[in-house]
Design a protein around this motif. Structure first.
Motif, PDB file in Angstrom:
ATOM      1  N   TYR A 250      44.999  50.009  37.308  1.00 60.28           N
ATOM      2  CA  TYR A 250      45.582  49.393  38.498  1.00 60.28           C
ATOM      3  C   TYR A 250      44.591  48.430  39.159  1.00 60.28           C
ATOM      4  O   TYR A 250      44.989  47.437  39.749  1.00 60.28           O
ATOM      5  N   VAL A 251      43.321  48.738  39.051  1.00 60.60           N
ATOM      6  CA  VAL A 251      42.299  47.847  39.598  1.00 60.60           C
ATOM      7  C   VAL A 251      42.175  46.603  38.726  1.00 60.60           C
ATOM      8  O   VAL A 251      42.034  45.490  39.231  1.00 60.60           O
ATOM      9  N   GLU A 252      42.238  46.758  37.419  1.00 57.76           N
ATOM     10  CA  GLU A 252      42.111  45.621  36.506  1.00 57.76           C
ATOM     11  C   GLU A 252      43.227  44.607  36.701  1.00 57.76           C
ATOM     12  O   GLU A 252      43.030  43.419  36.492  1.00 57.76           O
ATOM     13  N   ARG A 253      44.404  45.066  37.108  1.00 57.22           N
ATOM     14  CA  ARG A 253      45.501  44.136  37.366  1.00 57.22           C
ATOM     15  C   ARG A 253      45.180  43.196  38.513  1.00 57.22           C
ATOM     16  O   ARG A 253      45.646  42.062  38.548  1.00 57.22           O
ATOM     17  N   LEU A 254      44.390  43.667  39.480  1.00 58.42           N
ATOM     18  CA  LEU A 254      44.074  42.866  40.658  1.00 58.42           C
ATOM     19  C   LEU A 254      42.921  41.896  40.424  1.00 58.42           C
ATOM     20  O   LEU A 254      42.785  40.922  41.159  1.00 58.42           O
ATOM     21  N   LEU A 255      42.096  42.164  39.429  1.00 55.35           N
ATOM     22  CA  LEU A 255      40.956  41.292  39.167  1.00 55.35           C
ATOM     23  C   LEU A 255      41.436  39.970  38.572  1.00 55.35           C
ATOM     24  O   LEU A 255      42.414  39.933  37.826  1.00 55.35           O
ATOM     25  N   PRO A 256      40.762  38.864  38.892  1.00 53.38           N
ATOM     26  CA  PRO A 256      41.193  37.582  38.329  1.00 53.38           C
ATOM     27  C   PRO A 256      40.950  37.528  36.824  1.00 53.38           C
ATOM     28  O   PRO A 256      40.017  38.135  36.305  1.00 53.38           O
ATOM     29  N   LYS A 257      41.796  36.793  36.147  1.00 53.25           N
ATOM     30  CA  LYS A 257      41.665  36.642  34.700  1.00 53.25           C
ATOM     31  C   LYS A 257      40.462  35.759  34.383  1.00 53.25           C
ATOM     32  O   LYS A 257      40.184  34.796  35.089  1.00 53.25           O
ATOM     33  N   VAL A 258      39.781  36.085  33.313  1.00 60.24           N
ATOM     34  CA  VAL A 258      38.644  35.278  32.891  1.00 60.24           C
ATOM     35  C   VAL A 258      39.146  33.954  32.322  1.00 60.24           C
ATOM     36  O   VAL A 258      38.624  32.888  32.622  1.00 60.24           O
ATOM     37  N   VAL A 259      40.184  34.022  31.523  1.00 64.89           N
ATOM     38  CA  VAL A 259      40.798  32.838  30.933  1.00 64.89           C
ATOM     39  C   VAL A 259      42.269  32.842  31.326  1.00 64.89           C
ATOM     40  O   VAL A 259      42.942  33.865  31.235  1.00 64.89           O
ATOM     41  N   ILE A 260      42.755  31.699  31.774  1.00 66.18           N
ATOM     42  CA  ILE A 260      44.160  31.610  32.162  1.00 66.18           C
ATOM     43  C   ILE A 260      44.999  31.610  30.890  1.00 66.18           C
ATOM     44  O   ILE A 260      44.791  30.780  29.997  1.00 66.18           O
ATOM     45  N   PRO A 261      45.942  32.540  30.772  1.00 72.43           N
ATOM     46  CA  PRO A 261      46.720  32.616  29.530  1.00 72.43           C
ATOM     47  C   PRO A 261      47.663  31.429  29.384  1.00 72.43           C
ATOM     48  O   PRO A 261      48.085  30.822  30.365  1.00 72.43           O
ATOM     49  N   ARG A 262      47.977  31.111  28.138  1.00 77.94           N
ATOM     50  CA  ARG A 262      48.934  30.034  27.881  1.00 77.94           C
ATOM     51  C   ARG A 262      50.315  30.482  28.345  1.00 77.94           C
ATOM     52  O   ARG A 262      50.678  31.640  28.196  1.00 77.94           O
ATOM     53  N   PRO A 263      51.100  29.564  28.888  1.00 77.95           N
ATOM     54  CA  PRO A 263      52.443  29.953  29.325  1.00 77.95           C
ATOM     55  C   PRO A 263      53.340  30.260  28.132  1.00 77.95           C
ATOM     56  O   PRO A 263      53.180  29.690  27.048  1.00 77.95           O
ATOM     57  N   LEU A 264      54.270  31.166  28.343  1.00 72.64           N
ATOM     58  CA  LEU A 264      55.209  31.524  27.287  1.00 72.64           C
ATOM     59  C   LEU A 264      56.140  30.346  27.007  1.00 72.64           C
ATOM     60  O   LEU A 264      56.569  29.648  27.928  1.00 72.64           O
ATOM     61  N   GLN A 265      56.459  30.142  25.739  1.00 70.95           N
ATOM     62  CA  GLN A 265      57.349  29.044  25.364  1.00 70.95           C
ATOM     63  C   GLN A 265      58.791  29.436  25.652  1.00 70.95           C
ATOM     64  O   GLN A 265      59.290  30.422  25.115  1.00 70.95           O
TER      65      GLN A 265
END
Length: 171
Positions: free
Chosen positions: A49-64
């Motif tokens: 639950y804490v990891e969900r709140l942390l910012p992503k290191v790399v922004i994921p590619r958007p789903l097609q």
């Protein structure tokens, strides 16, 4: 004179209250027995639950998808054939078009800024100027090109028009 004597008397007679306003005047470290017990857990199940709140290191590619609910469109320009274009407007790290509205003088002056332009900025400025002048019924608009930073500025609020134009070009 009487005011100074009263000030000195109050200073001497009244005890001074301690204020811990700096590191030097604060209390030192207490013995460990005075602090509450802390349990250090290496891999608790609640950590997800804490990891969900942390910012992503790399922004994921958007789903097609065929169509996005927000109206966002992915770029359709093929980067392998980038040499055939006169200019290129790169997306931001969040995959958004870099077209911004800058307001100054308490919102009275509005300037539309296009950033992250590579290639022939003057060609893009000419196309944007024609587009904006068409939206203004042929009235001339003021533009500024900054080659060092790769930006084009247009006097006025034309963010939506320019974004739609760049999306139609595939950027």
């Amino acid at each position: 004179m009487a005011l100074a004597q009263r000030f000195v008397r109050n200073l001497i007679l009244q005890p001074c209250k301690l204020r811990y306003s700096s590191y030097l005047s604060s209390k030192g470290v207490q013995p460990l027995e005075k602090y509450p017990e802390v349990e250090i857990v290496e891999n608790p199940p609640e950590w997800k639950y804490v990891e969900r709140l942390l910012p992503k290191v790399v922004i994921p590619r958007p789903l097609q998808k065929v169509e996005y609910p927000s109206g966002w469109k992915p770029p359709t320009v093929d980067l392998r054939n980038i040499d055939q274009f006169k200019y290129y407007v790169a997306r931001t790290k969040n995959y958004m078009l870099p077209v911004y509205l800058k307001q100054t003088f308490r919102g009275q002056r509005r300037v539309t800024v296009i950033r992250r332009i590579q290639g022939n900025l003057w060609e893009l400025e000419r196309e944007i100027r024609e587009l904006v002048e068409g939206a203004r019924n042929g009235r001339v608009c003021a533009t500024r090109v900054n080659e060092m930073s790769g930006q084009v500025q247009i006097h006025g609020d034309y963010v939506d028009i320019i974004r739609e134009y760049l999306k139609s070009k595939g950027y």
